[in-house]
Write an enzyme that holds these catalytic residues in place. Structure first.
Site, PDB file in Angstrom:
ATOM      1  CG  ASP A  98      14.530  -6.788  -0.545  1.00 57.97           C
ATOM      2  OD1 ASP A  98      14.819  -7.500  -1.511  1.00 57.97           O
ATOM      3  OD2 ASP A  98      14.571  -5.543  -0.586  1.00 57.97           O
TER       4      ASP A  98
ATOM      5  CG  HIS B 280      16.175  -3.710  -3.446  1.00 59.99           C
ATOM      6  ND1 HIS B 280      15.448  -4.796  -3.049  1.00 59.99           N
ATOM      7  CD2 HIS B 280      15.881  -3.517  -4.749  1.00 59.99           C
ATOM      8  CE1 HIS B 280      14.749  -5.258  -4.065  1.00 59.99           C
ATOM      9  NE2 HIS B 280      14.998  -4.498  -5.115  1.00 59.99           N
TER      10      HIS B 280
HETATM   11  P1  NAD Z   1       8.838  -0.672 -16.788  1.00 61.69           P
HETATM   12  O1  NAD Z   1       9.895  -0.584 -17.808  1.00 61.69           O
HETATM   13  O2  NAD Z   1       7.631  -1.503 -17.036  1.00 61.69           O
HETATM   14  O3  NAD Z   1       8.303   0.786 -16.415  1.00 61.69           O
HETATM   15  C1  NAD Z   1       9.166   1.832 -16.160  1.00 61.69           C
HETATM   16  C2  NAD Z   1       8.490   3.076 -16.657  1.00 61.69           C
HETATM   17  O4  NAD Z   1       9.279   4.188 -16.246  1.00 61.69           O
HETATM   18  C3  NAD Z   1       8.348   3.142 -18.176  1.00 61.69           C
HETATM   19  O5  NAD Z   1       6.995   3.365 -18.528  1.00 61.69           O
HETATM   20  C4  NAD Z   1       9.241   4.308 -18.565  1.00 61.69           C
HETATM   21  O6  NAD Z   1       8.733   5.041 -19.679  1.00 61.69           O
HETATM   22  C5  NAD Z   1       9.204   5.141 -17.286  1.00 61.69           C
HETATM   23  N1  NAD Z   1      10.317   6.074 -17.125  1.00 61.69           N
HETATM   24  C6  NAD Z   1      11.609   5.914 -17.494  1.00 61.69           C
HETATM   25  N2  NAD Z   1      12.316   7.022 -17.187  1.00 61.69           N
HETATM   26  C7  NAD Z   1      11.462   7.881 -16.602  1.00 61.69           C
HETATM   27  C8  NAD Z   1      11.583   9.184 -16.075  1.00 61.69           C
HETATM   28  N3  NAD Z   1      12.747   9.851 -16.118  1.00 61.69           N
HETATM   29  N4  NAD Z   1      10.483   9.780 -15.542  1.00 61.69           N
HETATM   30  C9  NAD Z   1       9.306   9.134 -15.517  1.00 61.69           C
HETATM   31  N5  NAD Z   1       9.115   7.909 -16.018  1.00 61.69           N
HETATM   32  C10 NAD Z   1      10.185   7.275 -16.553  1.00 61.69           C
HETATM   33  O7  NAD Z   1       9.576  -1.125 -15.419  1.00 61.69           O
HETATM   34  P2  NAD Z   1       8.898  -1.659 -14.067  1.00 61.69           P
HETATM   35  O8  NAD Z   1       8.807  -3.129 -14.143  1.00 61.69           O
HETATM   36  O9  NAD Z   1       7.713  -0.835 -13.761  1.00 61.69           O
HETATM   37  O10 NAD Z   1      10.100  -1.328 -13.043  1.00 61.69           O
HETATM   38  C11 NAD Z   1      10.437   0.003 -12.733  1.00 61.69           C
HETATM   39  C12 NAD Z   1      11.674   0.041 -11.837  1.00 61.69           C
HETATM   40  O11 NAD Z   1      11.382  -0.572 -10.574  1.00 61.69           O
HETATM   41  C13 NAD Z   1      12.885  -0.716 -12.379  1.00 61.69           C
HETATM   42  O12 NAD Z   1      14.068   0.034 -12.134  1.00 61.69           O
HETATM   43  C14 NAD Z   1      12.923  -1.998 -11.560  1.00 61.69           C
HETATM   44  O13 NAD Z   1      14.191  -2.558 -11.473  1.00 61.69           O
HETATM   45  C15 NAD Z   1      12.463  -1.445 -10.219  1.00 61.69           C
HETATM   46  N6  NAD Z   1      11.988  -2.414  -9.234  1.00 61.69           N
HETATM   47  C16 NAD Z   1      12.318  -2.190  -7.938  1.00 61.69           C
HETATM   48  C17 NAD Z   1      11.874  -3.045  -6.934  1.00 61.69           C
HETATM   49  C18 NAD Z   1      12.238  -2.813  -5.506  1.00 61.69           C
HETATM   50  O14 NAD Z   1      11.906  -3.653  -4.649  1.00 61.69           O
HETATM   51  N7  NAD Z   1      12.900  -1.723  -5.140  1.00 61.69           N
HETATM   52  C19 NAD Z   1      11.083  -4.133  -7.286  1.00 61.69           C
HETATM   53  C20 NAD Z   1      10.751  -4.338  -8.633  1.00 61.69           C
HETATM   54  C21 NAD Z   1      11.211  -3.463  -9.604  1.00 61.69           C
HETATM   55  C1  LMR Z   2      13.216  -7.128  -7.383  1.00 59.83           C
HETATM   56  O1  LMR Z   2      13.808  -7.304  -6.317  1.00 59.83           O
HETATM   57  O2  LMR Z   2      12.354  -7.920  -7.810  1.00 59.83           O
HETATM   58  C2  LMR Z   2      13.513  -5.896  -8.187  1.00 59.83           C
HETATM   59  O3  LMR Z   2      14.509  -5.138  -7.564  1.00 59.83           O
HETATM   60  C3  LMR Z   2      13.807  -6.190  -9.595  1.00 59.83           C
HETATM   61  C4  LMR Z   2      15.186  -6.795  -9.761  1.00 59.83           C
HETATM   62  O4  LMR Z   2      15.937  -6.318 -10.612  1.00 59.83           O
HETATM   63  O5  LMR Z   2      15.494  -7.731  -9.034  1.00 59.83           O
END
Ligand code: NAD
Ligand code: LMR
Length: 336
Positions: free
Chosen positions: A160, A188
């Protein structure tokens, strides 16, 4: 090169963000160019093959700093000796969902992982939660790790922060590298408060620059309230709409920035991170909320005594109220 490799555990390493993170970490961008590292990749059984494939590619990249890569589907094995734990593994939201909709789906992951960190991670472990809803997942993990100091649990709001820099730079005619002292407060989520009141560009006040460029303080205020704040706060949804899935490269980049600055220190101003509140700025103690933070000697420190006007106070209170609601919801689910 220091002798002992640093162990970094990455959960969800077979997923999208995991794949974007691994190669940059192995290249030294997170720990620096002189620190050898070993990677522990944690996945659920369905994700193990993808993580194994990434491990093969890491080997094929011949990164000089990378000493070992191991893939696990057991949290205790994966967090064993971890100095840095990057908790990405969780389900991403899809179009139309709010991040809080993921509480029930993802909250259950972070208690057992917090307990595993408590049991087997290194004494100096530092944890950043990326998986959403990140603040409350970090709260759950910390609550399950009573022997780990609270200040080692953080959640990612650097994305952010970086988004806000990216929106602000063209608005004030500066480059992102000239901007200082912007803050993301709160959750967030869409309630977050991107705050430019103390920000500077090339040493000049950002509110004054905006007023000069936009034709007065009222116009600057209107731009901040109607365009800048919602654009930053809703950027995650915008990315989902445009890309068809949630942010990956920018999320990985922000994660690297977060851990890099935590370990190496912030210089020339503060950044934003969600840390366990010590009660600063009226945020109830124990909530994981985003603050203006500096990193000093490997620890995040909340920047004290910033003035807040009534608008800022209101915006922070709204986001904190949402964090309290999320905490109460996970309590009701038995996760806290
Ligand atoms: P994705 O689905 O591509 O990958 C997630 C992975 O986590 C998968 O491979 C899945 O098998 C694995 N997984 C699920 N449960 C698990 C567990 N208990 N232990 C270990 N691995 C596990 O998703 P992504 O695009 O990589 O996003 C991951 C997370 O990050 C999501 O929750 C998304 O919303 C979040 N995210 C957060 C931010 C932020 O700024 N905080 C930004 C983008 C995405
Ligand atoms: C983001 O901010 O891009 C991540 O937290 C993914 C989402 O769900 O917005």
């Amino acid at each position: 090169m220091s002798a002992k490799p640093v162990t970094i555990t990455i959960t969800g390493a077979g997923g999208q963000i995991g794949y974007a993170l691994l190669f940059r970490i192995a290249a030294g961008e997170m720990l620096g160019p002189d620190t050898p590292l070993r990677l522990h990749l944690l996945e659920i059984p369905q994700g193990v093959r993808a993580a194994e494939g990434a491990a093969l590619e890491l080997q094929d990249s011949a990164f000089p700093l990378l000493t070992h890569v191991d893939v696990f589907d057991d949290a205790r094995a994966a967090f064993s000796g971890a100095n840095v734990a990057v908790l990405v593994g969780a389900r991403p939201r899809s179009a139309g969902m709010e991040r809080a909709d993921l509480l029930a789906a993802n909250g259950g992951i972070f208690g057992p992982q917090g307990a595993a960190i408590n049991a087997v991670a290194a004494d100096d472990v530092r944890v950043v939660v990326v998986g959403n809803p990140a603040n409350t997942n970090a709260l759950i993990a910390a609550a399950n790790a009573p022997d780990v100091p609270r200040d080692r649990f953080t959640a990612l709001t650097r994305l952010d922060h970086n988004r806000a820099l990216g929106q602000l730079a063209p608005a004030v005619g500066a480059s992102v590298g000239d901007l200082r002292n912007l803050t993301i407060w709160g959750n967030h989520s869409v309630t977050q408060f991107p705050d430019v009141a103390h920000a500077t560009a090339g040493g000049s006040s950002v509110p004054a620059l905006l007023a000069a460029r936009l034709g007065g303080t009222d116009a600057a205020r209107a731009w901040l309230v109607e365009q800048f704040i919602p654009r930053v706060a809703k950027r995650g949804a915008e990315i989902i709409e445009v890309r068809g899935s949630s942010s990956v490269g920018s999320a990985a980049s922000a994660t690297i920035d977060h851990v890099h600055d935590w370990l190496h220190g912030t210089s020339g101003g503060w950044t934003s991170a969600a840390v366990v509140s010590d009660g600063s700025y009226g945020v109830p103690e124990g909530l994981v909320s985003s603050f203006p933070v500096e990193s000093v000697d490997g620890a995040w420190r909340i920047v004290p005594d910033l003035s807040l006007d009534a608008f800022a106070r209101h915006r922070i209170d709204v986001s904190v109220a949402e964090l309290i609601e999320e905490r109460d919801a996970v309590r009701a689910l038995g996760l806290l």
